[in-house]
Motif scaffolding. Structure first.
Motif, PDB file in Angstrom:
ATOM      1  N   ASN A   8       3.181   9.235   8.700  1.00  0.00           N
ATOM      2  CA  ASN A   8       2.415   8.689   7.598  1.00  0.00           C
ATOM      3  C   ASN A   8       1.600   7.598   7.919  1.00  0.00           C
ATOM      4  OD1 ASN A   8       3.985   6.330   7.300  1.00  0.00           O
ATOM      5  ND2 ASN A   8       5.760   7.760   7.015  1.00  0.00           N
ATOM      6  N   VAL A   9       0.682   7.155   6.968  1.00  0.00           N
ATOM      7  CA  VAL A   9      -0.293   6.177   7.122  1.00  0.00           C
ATOM      8  C   VAL A   9      -0.467   5.199   5.956  1.00  0.00           C
ATOM      9  CG1 VAL A   9      -2.250   7.652   6.850  1.00  0.00           C
ATOM     10  CG2 VAL A   9      -2.453   5.620   8.083  1.00  0.00           C
ATOM     11  N   PHE A  54       0.819  -1.208  -0.010  1.00  0.00           N
ATOM     12  CA  PHE A  54      -0.112  -0.062  -0.013  1.00  0.00           C
ATOM     13  C   PHE A  54       0.826   1.323   0.072  1.00  0.00           C
ATOM     14  CE2 PHE A  54      -2.229  -3.288   2.384  1.00  0.00           C
ATOM     15  CZ  PHE A  54      -3.361  -3.382   1.770  1.00  0.00           C
ATOM     16  N   PRO A  55       0.322   2.225  -0.778  1.00  0.00           N
ATOM     17  CA  PRO A  55       1.218   3.530  -0.808  1.00  0.00           C
ATOM     18  C   PRO A  55       1.159   4.278   0.825  1.00  0.00           C
ATOM     19  CG  PRO A  55      -0.807   3.969  -1.798  1.00  0.00           C
ATOM     20  CD  PRO A  55      -0.786   2.357  -1.646  1.00  0.00           C
ATOM     21  N   ARG A  56       1.988   5.045   1.208  1.00  0.00           N
ATOM     22  CA  ARG A  56       2.039   5.689   2.284  1.00  0.00           C
ATOM     23  C   ARG A  56       1.676   7.364   1.943  1.00  0.00           C
ATOM     24  NH1 ARG A  56       7.718   4.848   5.391  1.00  0.00           N
ATOM     25  NH2 ARG A  56       8.438   5.100   3.214  1.00  0.00           N
ATOM     26  N   TRP A  57       0.763   7.724   2.833  1.00  0.00           N
ATOM     27  CA  TRP A  57       0.210   9.111   2.815  1.00  0.00           C
ATOM     28  C   TRP A  57       0.536   9.928   4.266  1.00  0.00           C
ATOM     29  CZ3 TRP A  57      -1.642  10.351  -1.905  1.00  0.00           C
ATOM     30  CH2 TRP A  57      -1.794   9.061  -2.726  1.00  0.00           C
ATOM     31  N   GLN A  58       0.935  11.015   3.894  1.00  0.00           N
ATOM     32  CA  GLN A  58       1.243  11.887   5.073  1.00  0.00           C
ATOM     33  C   GLN A  58      -0.219  12.492   5.310  1.00  0.00           C
ATOM     34  OE1 GLN A  58       3.873  15.330   4.255  1.00  0.00           O
ATOM     35  NE2 GLN A  58       4.013  15.821   6.401  1.00  0.00           N
ATOM     36  N   LEU A  59      -0.541  12.391   6.769  1.00  0.00           N
ATOM     37  CA  LEU A  59      -1.893  12.965   7.291  1.00  0.00           C
ATOM     38  C   LEU A  59      -1.724  13.756   8.425  1.00  0.00           C
ATOM     39  CD1 LEU A  59      -5.107  12.654   7.277  1.00  0.00           C
ATOM     40  CD2 LEU A  59      -4.689  10.629   8.699  1.00  0.00           C
ATOM     41  N   ASP A 118      13.125   9.517  16.275  1.00  0.00           N
ATOM     42  CA  ASP A 118      11.960  10.474  16.165  1.00  0.00           C
ATOM     43  C   ASP A 118      10.787   9.857  16.010  1.00  0.00           C
ATOM     44  OD1 ASP A 118      12.905   9.861  13.843  1.00  0.00           O
ATOM     45  OD2 ASP A 118      12.607  11.838  12.919  1.00  0.00           O
ATOM     46  N   HIS A 119      10.515   8.574  15.572  1.00  0.00           N
ATOM     47  CA  HIS A 119       9.335   8.058  15.250  1.00  0.00           C
ATOM     48  C   HIS A 119       9.373   6.726  15.844  1.00  0.00           C
ATOM     49  CE1 HIS A 119      11.412   7.116  11.603  1.00  0.00           C
ATOM     50  NE2 HIS A 119      10.415   6.031  11.450  1.00  0.00           N
ATOM     51  N   VAL A 120       8.168   6.059  15.594  1.00  0.00           N
ATOM     52  CA  VAL A 120       7.838   4.573  15.856  1.00  0.00           C
ATOM     53  C   VAL A 120       6.832   4.192  14.660  1.00  0.00           C
ATOM     54  CG1 VAL A 120       6.685   2.940  17.460  1.00  0.00           C
ATOM     55  CG2 VAL A 120       8.089   4.708  18.259  1.00  0.00           C
ATOM     56  N   ALA A 121       7.036   3.245  14.167  1.00  0.00           N
ATOM     57  CA  ALA A 121       6.179   2.526  13.098  1.00  0.00           C
ATOM     58  C   ALA A 121       5.446   1.563  13.729  1.00  0.00           C
ATOM     59  CB  ALA A 121       7.213   2.236  11.683  1.00  0.00           C
ATOM     60  N   PHE A 122       4.516   1.412  13.133  1.00  0.00           N
ATOM     61  CA  PHE A 122       3.326   0.136  13.882  1.00  0.00           C
ATOM     62  C   PHE A 122       2.770  -0.683  12.631  1.00  0.00           C
ATOM     63  CE2 PHE A 122       3.332   3.579  17.030  1.00  0.00           C
ATOM     64  CZ  PHE A 122       3.172   2.789  17.987  1.00  0.00           C
ATOM     65  N   ARG A 123       2.345  -1.807  12.674  1.00  0.00           N
ATOM     66  CA  ARG A 123       1.962  -2.540  11.547  1.00  0.00           C
ATOM     67  C   ARG A 123       0.560  -2.779  12.318  1.00  0.00           C
ATOM     68  NH1 ARG A 123       2.468  -4.479   7.062  1.00  0.00           N
ATOM     69  NH2 ARG A 123       1.560  -6.306   6.244  1.00  0.00           N
ATOM     70  N   GLY A 182      -0.255   0.272   8.113  1.00  0.00           N
ATOM     71  CA  GLY A 182       0.221   0.627   9.281  1.00  0.00           C
ATOM     72  C   GLY A 182       0.362   2.092   9.488  1.00  0.00           C
ATOM     73  N   LEU A 183       1.250   2.685  10.370  1.00  0.00           N
ATOM     74  CA  LEU A 183       1.378   4.097  10.562  1.00  0.00           C
ATOM     75  C   LEU A 183       2.826   4.403  11.074  1.00  0.00           C
ATOM     76  CD1 LEU A 183       0.787   5.259  13.456  1.00  0.00           C
ATOM     77  CD2 LEU A 183      -1.589   5.124  12.605  1.00  0.00           C
ATOM     78  N   ALA A 184       3.277   5.352  10.862  1.00  0.00           N
ATOM     79  CA  ALA A 184       4.385   5.981  11.924  1.00  0.00           C
ATOM     80  C   ALA A 184       3.940   7.383  12.462  1.00  0.00           C
ATOM     81  CB  ALA A 184       5.491   6.238  11.015  1.00  0.00           C
ATOM     82  N   ALA A 185       4.155   7.454  13.713  1.00  0.00           N
ATOM     83  CA  ALA A 185       3.986   8.637  14.606  1.00  0.00           C
ATOM     84  C   ALA A 185       5.351   9.149  15.015  1.00  0.00           C
ATOM     85  CB  ALA A 185       3.053   8.022  15.685  1.00  0.00           C
ATOM     86  N   GLU A 186       5.254  10.451  15.023  1.00  0.00           N
ATOM     87  CA  GLU A 186       6.549  11.149  15.583  1.00  0.00           C
ATOM     88  C   GLU A 186       6.392  11.184  17.226  1.00  0.00           C
ATOM     89  OE1 GLU A 186       6.836  14.867  13.744  1.00  0.00           O
ATOM     90  OE2 GLU A 186       6.659  13.985  11.677  1.00  0.00           O
ATOM     91  N   THR A 187       7.357  10.573  17.723  1.00  0.00           N
ATOM     92  CA  THR A 187       7.486  10.389  19.360  1.00  0.00           C
ATOM     93  C   THR A 187       9.003   9.987  19.703  1.00  0.00           C
ATOM     94  OG1 THR A 187       6.699   9.481  21.257  1.00  0.00           O
ATOM     95  CG2 THR A 187       6.590   8.017  19.300  1.00  0.00           C
ATOM     96  N   SER A 188       9.171  10.513  20.836  1.00  0.00           N
ATOM     97  CA  SER A 188      10.557  10.076  21.293  1.00  0.00           C
ATOM     98  C   SER A 188      10.440   8.934  22.328  1.00  0.00           C
ATOM     99  CB  SER A 188      11.086  11.188  22.295  1.00  0.00           C
ATOM    100  OG  SER A 188      10.343  11.577  23.292  1.00  0.00           O
TER     101      SER A 188
END
Length: 132
Positions: A45-46, A20-25, A85-90, A50-56
């Motif tokens: 992105n999402v 799936f393509p990733r999109w910035q949301l 600077d981020h965590v990726a989730f599936r 899955g998605l990636a969220a900016e977090t420490s």
């Protein structure tokens, strides 16, 4: 985020190996991690998987989480990758839930495309291309 943002709807990056393509949301996610406090953080992105969220935060790869994004819903997920600077989730989705997520993403894209063609407010777009 690195790179330039352009007006319009475009995938974050093209990778033929991705299902799936990733999109910035431009939205926030509430992350409910099994070993940490609940946190709200910006989405990086999402995609349909899955998605990636900016977090420490630095959870362990494999940790389970519940993720809530107001415009998309609530999803069970597993930590796939941790960076500074981020965590990726599936997402842990059934085929039916994945179809619902893809439908919601498609509706957001159609809605944003219509808004971009006939803007009534600021030129900021909740979807924008990011080049790395």
């Amino acid at each position: 985020m690195e790179g330039s943002s352009e007006r319009g709807i475009s995938p974050v990056q093209v990778d033929d190996r991705r299902a799936f393509p990733r999109w910035q949301l431009f939205d926030t996610a509430t992350l409910i991690l099994e070993t940490q406090f609940d946190v709200q953080c910006p989405l990086r992105n999402v995609s349909g998987s899955g998605l990636a969220a900016e977090t420490s935060l630095h959870p362990m790869v494999g940790d389970e989480a519940v993720i809530y994004v107001r415009s998309l819903g609530r999803f069970a997920a597993r930590v796939a990758r941790v960076a500074d600077d981020h965590v990726a989730f599936r997402f842990l989705l059934s085929d039916q839930r994945q179809m619902i997520l893809l439908h919601r993403l498609e509706q957001r894209l159609i809605s944003q495309a219509a808004h971009d063609e006939h803007p009534t407010g600021p030129a900021d777009s909740p979807f924008a291309e990011t080049r790395h």
